[in-house]
Design a protein around this motif. Structure first.
Motif, mmCIF file in Angstrom:
data_model
loop_
_atom_site.group_PDB
_atom_site.id
_atom_site.type_symbol
_atom_site.label_atom_id
_atom_site.label_comp_id
_atom_site.label_asym_id
_atom_site.label_seq_id
_atom_site.Cartn_x
_atom_site.Cartn_y
_atom_site.Cartn_z
ATOM 1 N N MET A 1 -4.746 -11.582 9.821
ATOM 2 C CA MET A 1 -4.859 -11.212 8.429
ATOM 3 C C MET A 1 -4.491 -9.737 8.302
ATOM 4 O O MET A 1 -4.957 -8.908 9.060
ATOM 5 N N GLY A 2 -3.625 -9.428 7.319
ATOM 6 C CA GLY A 2 -3.210 -8.055 7.083
ATOM 7 C C GLY A 2 -4.173 -7.323 6.171
ATOM 8 O O GLY A 2 -4.999 -7.919 5.485
ATOM 9 N N LYS A 3 -4.049 -6.004 6.146
ATOM 10 C CA LYS A 3 -4.865 -5.153 5.286
ATOM 11 C C LYS A 3 -3.975 -4.106 4.657
ATOM 12 O O LYS A 3 -2.986 -3.676 5.254
ATOM 13 N N GLY A 4 -4.341 -3.678 3.459
ATOM 14 C CA GLY A 4 -3.577 -2.640 2.789
ATOM 15 C C GLY A 4 -4.158 -2.293 1.441
ATOM 16 O O GLY A 4 -5.285 -2.665 1.116
ATOM 17 N N ILE A 5 -3.349 -1.586 0.626
ATOM 18 C CA ILE A 5 -3.749 -1.138 -0.703
ATOM 19 C C ILE A 5 -2.686 -1.586 -1.693
ATOM 20 O O ILE A 5 -1.484 -1.409 -1.445
ATOM 21 N N ILE A 6 -3.122 -2.158 -2.818
ATOM 22 C CA ILE A 6 -2.181 -2.549 -3.861
ATOM 23 C C ILE A 6 -1.612 -1.280 -4.484
ATOM 24 O O ILE A 6 -2.363 -0.414 -4.944
ATOM 25 N N ILE A 7 -0.273 -1.159 -4.478
ATOM 26 C CA ILE A 7 0.359 0.020 -5.068
ATOM 27 C C ILE A 7 1.075 -0.308 -6.377
ATOM 28 O O ILE A 7 1.297 0.580 -7.192
ATOM 29 N N ILE A 8 1.431 -1.572 -6.578
ATOM 30 C CA ILE A 8 2.054 -2.017 -7.828
ATOM 31 C C ILE A 8 1.473 -3.384 -8.166
ATOM 32 O O ILE A 8 1.397 -4.254 -7.304
ATOM 33 N N LYS A 9 1.057 -3.573 -9.427
ATOM 34 C CA LYS A 9 0.540 -4.873 -9.859
ATOM 35 C C LYS A 9 1.177 -5.240 -11.178
ATOM 36 O O LYS A 9 1.211 -4.449 -12.099
ATOM 37 N N ASP A 10 1.703 -6.454 -11.259
ATOM 38 C CA ASP A 10 2.280 -6.992 -12.488
ATOM 39 C C ASP A 10 1.842 -8.446 -12.597
ATOM 40 O O ASP A 10 2.399 -9.320 -11.925
ATOM 41 N N THR A 11 0.810 -8.704 -13.389
ATOM 42 C CA THR A 11 0.220 -10.022 -13.554
ATOM 43 C C THR A 11 -0.215 -10.575 -12.195
ATOM 44 O O THR A 11 -1.169 -10.071 -11.633
ATOM 45 N N ASP A 12 0.476 -11.567 -11.660
ATOM 46 C CA ASP A 12 0.079 -12.198 -10.402
ATOM 47 C C ASP A 12 0.997 -11.830 -9.240
ATOM 48 O O ASP A 12 1.055 -12.541 -8.236
ATOM 49 N N ARG A 13 1.705 -10.741 -9.364
ATOM 50 C CA ARG A 13 2.629 -10.270 -8.320
ATOM 51 C C ARG A 13 2.518 -8.762 -8.194
ATOM 52 O O ARG A 13 1.983 -8.101 -9.068
ATOM 53 N N GLY A 14 3.061 -8.244 -7.123
ATOM 54 C CA GLY A 14 3.074 -6.802 -6.942
ATOM 55 C C GLY A 14 3.481 -6.423 -5.538
ATOM 56 O O GLY A 14 4.089 -7.217 -4.816
ATOM 57 N N MET A 15 3.111 -5.195 -5.160
ATOM 58 C CA MET A 15 3.419 -4.664 -3.836
ATOM 59 C C MET A 15 2.150 -4.127 -3.190
ATOM 60 O O MET A 15 1.309 -3.529 -3.863
ATOM 61 N N ILE A 16 2.071 -4.337 -1.887
ATOM 62 C CA ILE A 16 0.966 -3.820 -1.082
ATOM 63 C C ILE A 16 1.549 -2.861 -0.063
ATOM 64 O O ILE A 16 2.560 -3.167 0.573
ATOM 65 N N GLN A 17 0.900 -1.710 0.095
ATOM 66 C CA GLN A 17 1.249 -0.822 1.202
ATOM 67 C C GLN A 17 0.286 -1.166 2.329
ATOM 68 O O GLN A 17 -0.931 -1.042 2.186
ATOM 69 N N THR A 18 0.836 -1.647 3.439
ATOM 70 C CA THR A 18 0.006 -2.102 4.552
ATOM 71 C C THR A 18 -0.584 -0.922 5.301
ATOM 72 O O THR A 18 -0.157 0.222 5.129
ATOM 73 N N ASP A 19 -1.560 -1.200 6.155
ATOM 74 C CA ASP A 19 -2.197 -0.153 6.956
ATOM 75 C C ASP A 19 -1.203 0.597 7.836
ATOM 76 O O ASP A 19 -1.440 1.737 8.196
ATOM 77 N N ASN A 20 -0.070 -0.054 8.182
ATOM 78 C CA ASN A 20 0.920 0.628 9.018
ATOM 79 C C ASN A 20 1.986 1.343 8.175
ATOM 80 O O ASN A 20 2.997 1.783 8.701
ATOM 81 N N GLY A 21 1.765 1.424 6.836
ATOM 82 C CA GLY A 21 2.648 2.194 5.970
ATOM 83 C C GLY A 21 3.818 1.443 5.371
ATOM 84 O O GLY A 21 4.555 1.984 4.559
ATOM 85 N N LYS A 22 4.001 0.189 5.756
ATOM 86 C CA LYS A 22 5.112 -0.603 5.204
ATOM 87 C C LYS A 22 4.698 -1.241 3.891
ATOM 88 O O LYS A 22 3.517 -1.465 3.646
#
Length: 126
Positions: free
Chosen positions: A1-22
């Motif tokens: 299981m991955g971990k990260g922080i949501i950096i972009i959210k648009d309804t039910d989609r977006g981008m996560i910045q993972t713990d390794n920076g990707k």
């Protein structure tokens, strides 16, 4: 299981910045009902498309981890960056090696009066 922080959210989609920076796109139905928003810490599974070689996060959930402060035998408070301070019910905490200042993961339980933390476990160091 991955971990990260949501950096972009648009309804039910977006981008996560993972713990390794990707950065990785995510898809999560009912994201608003799950409390997913920008700058929240999350855990997720990863789907890998063999044809396109692209990864997409799914099963995105708020990460429930924080620092526990022990108050008495079976109770404490968890300071979680996603949720603030939450009362914790922790049977046999001393016997299980849970001490003040430890990083723990937990689940929420809505008692009707408040949300409390249950299933509290120490997060193993990496």
């Amino acid at each position: 299981m991955g971990k990260g922080i949501i950096i972009i959210k648009d309804t039910d989609r977006g981008m996560i910045q993972t713990d390794n920076g990707k950065e990785i796109p995510y898809v999560q139905a009912n994201a608003d009902l799950l409390g997913l928003k920008e700058k929240t810490s999350v855990r997720f599974d990863v789907y890998y498309n063999d044809t396109t070689k692209e990864k997409t996060a799914y099963n995105v959930e708020l990460q429930r981890t924080g620092i526990i402060i022990i108050k008495d035998t079976d109770r404490g408070m968890i300071n979680d960056p996603n949720f603030g301070e939450i009362e914790a019910v922790v049977p046999f905490q001393k016997e299980r090696g849970i001490e003040s200042g430890a990083t723990v993961r937990y689940q929420h339980l809505n008692t009707g009066k408040a949300v409390v933390a249950v299933y509290v476990e120490v997060v193993e160091p990496k």
